[in-house]
Design a protein around this motif. Structure first.
Motif, mmCIF file in Angstrom:
data_model
loop_
_atom_site.group_PDB
_atom_site.id
_atom_site.type_symbol
_atom_site.label_atom_id
_atom_site.label_comp_id
_atom_site.label_asym_id
_atom_site.label_seq_id
_atom_site.Cartn_x
_atom_site.Cartn_y
_atom_site.Cartn_z
ATOM 1 N N GLN A 188 -12.560 -2.553 -1.656
ATOM 2 C CA GLN A 188 -11.894 -3.738 -2.207
ATOM 3 C C GLN A 188 -10.544 -3.893 -1.509
ATOM 4 O O GLN A 188 -9.816 -2.908 -1.335
ATOM 5 N N LEU A 189 -10.222 -5.117 -1.111
ATOM 6 C CA LEU A 189 -8.904 -5.349 -0.506
ATOM 7 C C LEU A 189 -8.012 -6.076 -1.503
ATOM 8 O O LEU A 189 -8.439 -7.043 -2.145
ATOM 9 N N THR A 190 -6.774 -5.627 -1.634
ATOM 10 C CA THR A 190 -5.836 -6.273 -2.544
ATOM 11 C C THR A 190 -5.238 -7.505 -1.850
ATOM 12 O O THR A 190 -5.358 -7.666 -0.622
ATOM 13 N N ARG A 191 -4.547 -8.328 -2.634
ATOM 14 C CA ARG A 191 -3.905 -9.506 -2.037
ATOM 15 C C ARG A 191 -2.885 -9.080 -0.971
ATOM 16 O O ARG A 191 -2.817 -9.654 0.105
ATOM 17 N N LEU A 192 -2.129 -8.012 -1.269
ATOM 18 C CA LEU A 192 -1.117 -7.538 -0.317
ATOM 19 C C LEU A 192 -1.769 -7.067 0.987
ATOM 20 O O LEU A 192 -1.238 -7.283 2.083
ATOM 21 N N GLU A 193 -2.935 -6.423 0.844
ATOM 22 C CA GLU A 193 -3.626 -5.916 2.041
ATOM 23 C C GLU A 193 -4.160 -7.067 2.891
ATOM 24 O O GLU A 193 -4.081 -7.033 4.123
ATOM 25 N N ILE A 194 -4.680 -8.088 2.227
ATOM 26 C CA ILE A 194 -5.188 -9.257 2.977
ATOM 27 C C ILE A 194 -4.028 -9.923 3.721
ATOM 28 O O ILE A 194 -4.136 -10.279 4.895
ATOM 29 N N GLU A 195 -2.878 -10.022 3.043
ATOM 30 C CA GLU A 195 -1.702 -10.618 3.700
ATOM 31 C C GLU A 195 -1.258 -9.783 4.891
ATOM 32 O O GLU A 195 -0.877 -10.310 5.933
ATOM 33 N N ALA A 196 -1.320 -8.449 4.736
ATOM 34 C CA ALA A 196 -0.913 -7.563 5.834
ATOM 35 C C ALA A 196 -1.846 -7.740 7.033
ATOM 36 O O ALA A 196 -1.389 -7.769 8.186
ATOM 37 N N ILE A 197 -3.140 -7.899 6.773
ATOM 38 C CA ILE A 197 -4.095 -8.100 7.882
ATOM 39 C C ILE A 197 -3.794 -9.434 8.570
ATOM 40 O O ILE A 197 -3.699 -9.517 9.792
ATOM 41 N N LYS A 198 -3.593 -10.471 7.753
ATOM 42 C CA LYS A 198 -3.365 -11.807 8.330
ATOM 43 C C LYS A 198 -2.076 -11.874 9.141
ATOM 44 O O LYS A 198 -2.028 -12.471 10.204
ATOM 45 N N SER A 199 -1.028 -11.246 8.631
ATOM 46 C CA SER A 199 0.277 -11.345 9.287
ATOM 47 C C SER A 199 0.460 -10.284 10.367
ATOM 48 O O SER A 199 1.336 -10.394 11.223
ATOM 49 N N GLY A 200 -0.360 -9.230 10.312
ATOM 50 C CA GLY A 200 -0.187 -8.121 11.261
ATOM 51 C C GLY A 200 1.046 -7.298 10.935
ATOM 52 O O GLY A 200 1.483 -6.469 11.740
ATOM 53 N N GLU A 249 -2.992 4.607 0.436
ATOM 54 C CA GLU A 249 -4.336 4.043 0.251
ATOM 55 C C GLU A 249 -4.635 2.988 1.330
ATOM 56 O O GLU A 249 -5.728 2.915 1.865
ATOM 57 N N TRP A 250 -3.611 2.202 1.649
ATOM 58 C CA TRP A 250 -3.775 1.170 2.688
ATOM 59 C C TRP A 250 -4.009 1.820 4.046
ATOM 60 O O TRP A 250 -4.851 1.376 4.831
ATOM 61 N N ALA A 251 -3.304 2.916 4.322
ATOM 62 C CA ALA A 251 -3.498 3.627 5.594
ATOM 63 C C ALA A 251 -4.945 4.134 5.682
ATOM 64 O O ALA A 251 -5.581 4.041 6.740
ATOM 65 N N ALA A 252 -5.471 4.643 4.560
ATOM 66 C CA ALA A 252 -6.849 5.155 4.561
ATOM 67 C C ALA A 252 -7.837 4.011 4.795
ATOM 68 O O ALA A 252 -8.807 4.151 5.546
ATOM 69 N N LYS A 253 -7.581 2.859 4.176
ATOM 70 C CA LYS A 253 -8.489 1.715 4.371
ATOM 71 C C LYS A 253 -8.422 1.223 5.822
ATOM 72 O O LYS A 253 -9.438 0.921 6.426
ATOM 73 N N ARG A 254 -7.194 1.156 6.365
ATOM 74 C CA ARG A 254 -7.036 0.705 7.762
ATOM 75 C C ARG A 254 -7.813 1.621 8.695
ATOM 76 O O ARG A 254 -8.500 1.160 9.610
ATOM 77 N N ALA A 255 -7.715 2.935 8.440
ATOM 78 C CA ALA A 255 -8.416 3.897 9.295
ATOM 79 C C ALA A 255 -9.924 3.646 9.203
ATOM 80 O O ALA A 255 -10.639 3.649 10.211
ATOM 81 N N ARG A 256 -10.397 3.401 7.976
ATOM 82 C CA ARG A 256 -11.839 3.175 7.793
ATOM 83 C C ARG A 256 -12.293 1.887 8.479
ATOM 84 O O ARG A 256 -13.401 1.799 9.012
ATOM 85 N N LEU A 257 -11.408 0.894 8.492
ATOM 86 C CA LEU A 257 -11.745 -0.389 9.114
ATOM 87 C C LEU A 257 -11.506 -0.369 10.627
ATOM 88 O O LEU A 257 -11.787 -1.344 11.318
ATOM 89 N N GLY A 258 -10.925 0.715 11.114
ATOM 90 C CA GLY A 258 -10.627 0.819 12.541
ATOM 91 C C GLY A 258 -9.515 -0.113 12.965
ATOM 92 O O GLY A 258 -9.493 -0.598 14.093
#
Ligand SMILES: Cc1cc2nc3c(=O)[nH]c(=O)nc-3n(C[C@H](O)[C@H](O)[C@H](O)COP(=O)(O)OP(=O)(O)OC[C@H]3O[C@@H](n4cnc5c(N)ncnc54)[C@H](O)[C@@H]3O)c2cc1C
Length: 299
Positions: A264-276, A289-298
């Motif tokens: 599951q991605l949080t609103r903050l995580e989606i914003e971080a992906i969009k904005s870089g 937790e975000w670092a772990a998700k980023r690693a999993r998503l490559g």
């Protein structure tokens, strides 16, 4: 006195048997059993629906219920999988409640303590007031005496502790389990079972029947197959999953795809992906937790 004293003959009931041949989803077996650890087990002892049309599985009860709301538009068995995947993806949960699963489980009390927190099941447990507790105790192997995690106060590092300390721990368990003899002696002297039991350790085994619908069973599995759950209850959850997978194969596949192995991605995580940019949170745990998700998503 006659049991049926009420005359219901005037009520029209159609009791004609269906001409669709039905098969037992458990292949005629009384139970499907899986050993867990040295003394534990989990057995599937019943399922609703137990009988399904030939060529189908208990998944058919989910589809049957769903089609009440969606109509008979998609009727082919090949389309059942797609419908079940849609239901799970969109959290349409009630059709999954149409499947019921009953298990016989034997597990240490400390595992039962975690398990019983799942309130949506029907449970009937062995009574240690009525009966004598067995002299079966859970013991980890030497190389599974795990080290306390430094980052997670509730878990282990996954790494075994040094052998000498592990052996010291197992010797400590030996001493406590040795007191089972005292329990027996005190019962022999007439101490009531309801009090004698309170000196037993929480690694002694208990057993129960546990009945739950599929939706709540999958909820249990999503929490207890997860890596955050304690390894000992995880072993039961994996065994439970293996037992139900052939019973409801499409629901289990959808559960893996959209729940257990999904993210599951949080609103903050989606914003971080969009904005870089970095996650807009100064919470240490959330960032980890975000670092772990980023690693999993490559990423
Ligand atoms: C890794 C892990 C660590 C945990 N650590 C702790 C801990 O330290 N201390 C602790 O006390 N517990 C702990 N728990 C237990 C946890 O808080 C839940 O009680 C347990 O996982 C059951 O979850 P549940 O309530 O979702 O499930 P269930 O009880 O099976 O309920 C399923 C769902 O039904 C609904 N529901 C059921 N009953 C009610 C109700 N009365 N009111 C409203 N909705 C309801 C909820 O939507 C719920 O999610 C831990 C669990 C896990 C997996």
């Amino acid at each position: 006195m006659p049991i049926m004293s009420v005359d219901v003959s005037h009520i029209g009931i159609d009791r004609k048997p269906s001409d669709v041949p039905l098969v037992d989803v458990m292949g005629g077996a009384a139970r499907w059993e899986s050993k867990v650890h040295e003394h534990g087990l989990i057995a599937l002892v019943d399922v609703m629906p137990r009988l399904v049309p030939e060529g189908q599985t208990a998944d058919s009860a989910i589809v049957q219920a769903a089609r009440v709301s969606y109509g008979a538009g998609t009727k082919k068995v090949s389309e059942d999988r797609g419908l079940i995947r849609y239901l799970v993806r969109h959290r349409h949960t009630t059709p999954l409640e149409m499947v019921e699963l009953k298990f016989h489980c034997v597990m240490p009390i400390f595992v039962a303590r975690q398990w019983i927190r799942h309130r949506t099941a029907n449970v009937n447990e062995y009574s240690a007031r009525y009966s004598v507790m067995s002299d079966r105790f859970y013991r980890p192997s030497v190389d599974n005496v795990r080290q306390q995690s430094t980052s997670n106060r509730q878990g282990s590092e996954g790494e075994p502790i040094d052998t000498a300390t592990a052996q010291e721990f197992l010797d400590y368990l030996d001493r406590i389990e040795g007191e089972y003899k005292t329990y027996e002696q005190l019962l022999d002297k007439g101490v009531t079972r309801e009090l004698a039991r309170i000196g037993l350790p929480v690694n002694v085994y208990t057993k129960w029947y546990w009945k739950c619908d599929l939706h709540n069973t999958l909820h249990f599995l999503s929490l207890r197959m997860d890596e955050h759950a304690q390894e000992e209850i995880r072993a039961y959850a994996y065994a439970m999953y293996a037992l139900i997978q052939p019973i409801v194969p499409h629901a289990c596949e959808a559960f893996l795809d959209y729940n257990l192995e999904a993210m599951q991605l949080t609103r903050l995580e989606i914003e971080a992906i969009k904005s870089g940019e970095a996650l807009k949170s100064d919470n240490k745990r959330e960032n980890a937790e975000w670092a772990a998700k980023r690693a999993r998503l490559g990423l």
